[in-house]
Design an enzyme around this catalytic site. Structure first.
Site, PDB file in Angstrom:
ATOM      1  N   SER A 142      35.314  48.379  24.360  1.00 11.07           N
ATOM      2  CA  SER A 142      35.516  46.925  24.379  1.00 11.07           C
ATOM      3  C   SER A 142      34.251  46.267  23.839  1.00 11.07           C
ATOM      4  O   SER A 142      33.194  46.898  23.792  1.00 11.07           O
ATOM      5  CB  SER A 142      35.733  46.470  25.825  1.00 11.07           C
ATOM      6  OG  SER A 142      35.703  45.060  25.928  1.00 11.07           O
ATOM      7  N   TYR A 155      33.999  46.917  34.965  1.00 16.22           N
ATOM      8  CA  TYR A 155      34.582  47.037  33.622  1.00 16.22           C
ATOM      9  C   TYR A 155      33.480  47.226  32.582  1.00 16.22           C
ATOM     10  O   TYR A 155      33.535  48.134  31.752  1.00 16.22           O
ATOM     11  CB  TYR A 155      35.405  45.784  33.319  1.00 16.22           C
ATOM     12  CG  TYR A 155      36.204  45.827  32.033  1.00 16.22           C
ATOM     13  CD1 TYR A 155      37.370  46.569  31.944  1.00 16.22           C
ATOM     14  CD2 TYR A 155      35.800  45.095  30.909  1.00 16.22           C
ATOM     15  CE1 TYR A 155      38.122  46.593  30.768  1.00 16.22           C
ATOM     16  CE2 TYR A 155      36.534  45.113  29.734  1.00 16.22           C
ATOM     17  CZ  TYR A 155      37.697  45.862  29.668  1.00 16.22           C
ATOM     18  OH  TYR A 155      38.438  45.884  28.504  1.00 16.22           O
ATOM     19  N   LYS A 159      32.823  50.430  30.181  1.00 17.40           N
ATOM     20  CA  LYS A 159      32.959  50.303  28.730  1.00 17.40           C
ATOM     21  C   LYS A 159      31.662  50.663  28.005  1.00 17.40           C
ATOM     22  O   LYS A 159      31.697  51.255  26.931  1.00 17.40           O
ATOM     23  CB  LYS A 159      33.429  48.886  28.363  1.00 17.40           C
ATOM     24  CG  LYS A 159      34.854  48.577  28.839  1.00 17.40           C
ATOM     25  CD  LYS A 159      35.864  49.580  28.291  1.00 17.40           C
ATOM     26  CE  LYS A 159      37.302  49.206  28.617  1.00 17.40           C
ATOM     27  NZ  LYS A 159      38.274  50.163  28.047  1.00 17.40           N
TER      28      LYS A 159
HETATM   29  P1  NAI Z   1      47.635  46.516  28.691  1.00 14.18           P
HETATM   30  O1  NAI Z   1      47.528  46.241  30.146  1.00 14.18           O
HETATM   31  O2  NAI Z   1      48.609  45.737  27.884  1.00 14.18           O
HETATM   32  O3  NAI Z   1      47.896  48.075  28.452  1.00 14.18           O
HETATM   33  C1  NAI Z   1      47.224  49.056  29.181  1.00 14.18           C
HETATM   34  C2  NAI Z   1      48.175  50.213  29.460  1.00 14.18           C
HETATM   35  O4  NAI Z   1      47.461  51.222  30.206  1.00 14.18           O
HETATM   36  C3  NAI Z   1      49.374  49.797  30.321  1.00 14.18           C
HETATM   37  O5  NAI Z   1      50.586  50.217  29.731  1.00 14.18           O
HETATM   38  C4  NAI Z   1      49.122  50.511  31.654  1.00 14.18           C
HETATM   39  O6  NAI Z   1      50.329  50.906  32.317  1.00 14.18           O
HETATM   40  C5  NAI Z   1      48.307  51.715  31.207  1.00 14.18           C
HETATM   41  N1  NAI Z   1      47.554  52.297  32.317  1.00 14.18           N
HETATM   42  C6  NAI Z   1      46.827  51.643  33.266  1.00 14.18           C
HETATM   43  N2  NAI Z   1      46.339  52.509  34.157  1.00 14.18           N
HETATM   44  C7  NAI Z   1      46.761  53.751  33.774  1.00 14.18           C
HETATM   45  C8  NAI Z   1      46.578  55.060  34.298  1.00 14.18           C
HETATM   46  N3  NAI Z   1      45.882  55.278  35.421  1.00 14.18           N
HETATM   47  N4  NAI Z   1      47.144  56.098  33.640  1.00 14.18           N
HETATM   48  C9  NAI Z   1      47.867  55.892  32.517  1.00 14.18           C
HETATM   49  N5  NAI Z   1      48.081  54.680  31.986  1.00 14.18           N
HETATM   50  C10 NAI Z   1      47.530  53.622  32.605  1.00 14.18           C
HETATM   51  O7  NAI Z   1      46.151  46.303  28.152  1.00 14.18           O
HETATM   52  P2  NAI Z   1      45.466  46.466  26.703  1.00 14.18           P
HETATM   53  O8  NAI Z   1      44.740  45.226  26.470  1.00 14.18           O
HETATM   54  O9  NAI Z   1      46.398  46.971  25.697  1.00 14.18           O
HETATM   55  O10 NAI Z   1      44.387  47.588  27.053  1.00 14.18           O
HETATM   56  C11 NAI Z   1      44.216  48.781  26.304  1.00 14.18           C
HETATM   57  C12 NAI Z   1      42.739  49.094  26.217  1.00 14.18           C
HETATM   58  O11 NAI Z   1      42.085  48.086  25.443  1.00 14.18           O
HETATM   59  C13 NAI Z   1      42.020  49.141  27.565  1.00 14.18           C
HETATM   60  O12 NAI Z   1      41.121  50.233  27.588  1.00 14.18           O
HETATM   61  C14 NAI Z   1      41.259  47.818  27.577  1.00 14.18           C
HETATM   62  O13 NAI Z   1      40.133  47.867  28.396  1.00 14.18           O
HETATM   63  C15 NAI Z   1      40.920  47.662  26.117  1.00 14.18           C
HETATM   64  N6  NAI Z   1      40.537  46.315  25.686  1.00 14.18           N
HETATM   65  C16 NAI Z   1      41.444  45.280  25.714  1.00 14.18           C
HETATM   66  C17 NAI Z   1      41.067  44.019  25.280  1.00 14.18           C
HETATM   67  C18 NAI Z   1      42.013  42.858  25.274  1.00 14.18           C
HETATM   68  O14 NAI Z   1      41.581  41.721  24.985  1.00 14.18           O
HETATM   69  N7  NAI Z   1      43.289  43.032  25.541  1.00 14.18           N
HETATM   70  C19 NAI Z   1      39.695  43.747  24.805  1.00 14.18           C
HETATM   71  C20 NAI Z   1      38.845  44.893  24.828  1.00 14.18           C
HETATM   72  C21 NAI Z   1      39.265  46.118  25.252  1.00 14.18           C
END
Ligand code: NAI
Length: 284
Positions: A142, A155, A159
């Site tokens: 991130s 977090y 990260k």
């Molecule tokens: P999201 O919440 O839409 O998707 C995350 C997915 O990870 C979900 O489908 C969830 O069920 C799954 N998940 C959560 N815990 C889990 C576990 N223990 N085992 C397996 N799956 C699990 O969020 P997003 O934004 O797509 O996040 C994806 C990555 O991107 C994360 O690592 C997040 O920290 C990172 N990120 C997101 C940003 C944003 O603005 N959306 C910015 C910077 C980084």
């Protein structure tokens, strides 16, 4: 052309950036094992990608469970063939300052955001070696892993660790056929803020500030399109790019962070003499 014909294993693939990466991989001709803890969203994601002609498998996996990885990898490979691309993308936002974070939440965030990236690499690196040929590991970190962002202590720690781990992996794998990338997105329009509010209420017992949640949701909805980020990620992996960023606006803060780091050295009087390890690294 890579990744056509390759098999990818993507965590957090049921939603957001993971789904965007999976979609871009499918469009580039890869087969994708969609791994996530959320079975119903996983099924919906698989259906959507199959409708687009994708060859995908679903694997229910809690990435923080060390005992679950080998079975998940076996299941993916039994269905799709040897995996050569690992996208360790699943992540959660602990959503609070250091003072308000409990140790339970601290450990939970690290288990998912960083320990799981180690477990993923530990599971798939021997498989990559055995299969031979080109392979790639992508870790999703991130901007919070590069610059300081307040109110997300666990977090941010996880990260920064993800960026650090990715740098270590790259150094260890230099000269091999296994590439490494780390994705450091700014704001992307996903569901991650909703899960942060759930954490605050269910794990920290803090009444989530509804106004703040609404504000964050509004901000997030103006973020980058997860499918466009997924496409960028696949192009960057194909090109062997290490650090992947999504928004230029952070550059002044990145410069300030780097300047602080540099001036700590430049302004230092060097009182301990020369460091033998540094001499080795600078020469190498
Ligand atoms: P999201 O919440 O839409 O998707 C995350 C997915 O990870 C979900 O489908 C969830 O069920 C799954 N998940 C959560 N815990 C889990 C576990 N223990 N085992 C397996 N799956 C699990 O969020 P997003 O934004 O797509 O996040 C994806 C990555 O991107 C994360 O690592 C997040 O920290 C990172 N990120 C997101 C940003 C944003 O603005 N959306 C910015 C910077 C980084």
């Amino acid at each position: 052309e890579w990744p056509r014909g390759e098999v990818a294993f993507v965590t957090g693939a049921a939603s957001g950036i993971g789904l965007g990466i999976s979609r871009a991989l499918v469009r580039a001709g890869a087969r994708v094992a969609l791994a996530d803890i959320d079975q119903s969203r996983l099924d919906a994601a698989a259906e959507a990608l199959r409708d687009e002609g994708g060859v995908v498998a679903t694997v229910r996996l809690d990435v923080s469970d060390p005992g679950a990885w080998e079975g998940a990898a076996d299941a993916a490979e039994a269905e799709l063939g040897p995996v050569t691309i690992l996208c360790s993308n699943a992540g959660v936002n602990g959503g609070s300052s250091a003072e308000k974070t409990t140790y339970e939440v601290w450990k939970w965030v690290h288990a998912i955001n960083i320990d799981a990236q180690f477990l993923g690499a530990a599971t798939f690196l021997p498989r990559f070696r055995e299969h031979g040929g080109r392979a790639h590991i992508l870790n999703t970190a991130s901007m919070a892993g590069i610059i300081p962002i307040p109110d997300v202590a666990a977090y941010a720690s996880s990260k920064f660790a993800s960026v650090g781990f990715s740098r270590a992996l790259r150094a260890d794998l230099e000269g091999s056929a296994i590439g490494v990338s780390v994705l450091c997105p700014g704001t992307v329009a996903t569901r991650i803020v909703e899960s942060a509010a759930v954490v605050q209420e269910e794990m920290l017992g803090i009444e989530a500030d509804r106004g703040a949640v609404e504000g964050n949701l509004r901000m997030l909805s103006q973020g980058a399109d997860p499918d466009a980020v997924g496409q960028q990620v696949v192009e960057a992996m194909a090109a062997g790019q290490f650090l992947i960023v999504t928004h230029k606006d952070f550059l002044p803060i990145v410069r300030a962070v780097n300047e602080e780091m540099e001036s700590a050295f430049v302004d230092f009087d060097g009182r301990h003499g020369s460091d033998p390890a540094a001499a080795m690294l600078v020469q190498g």
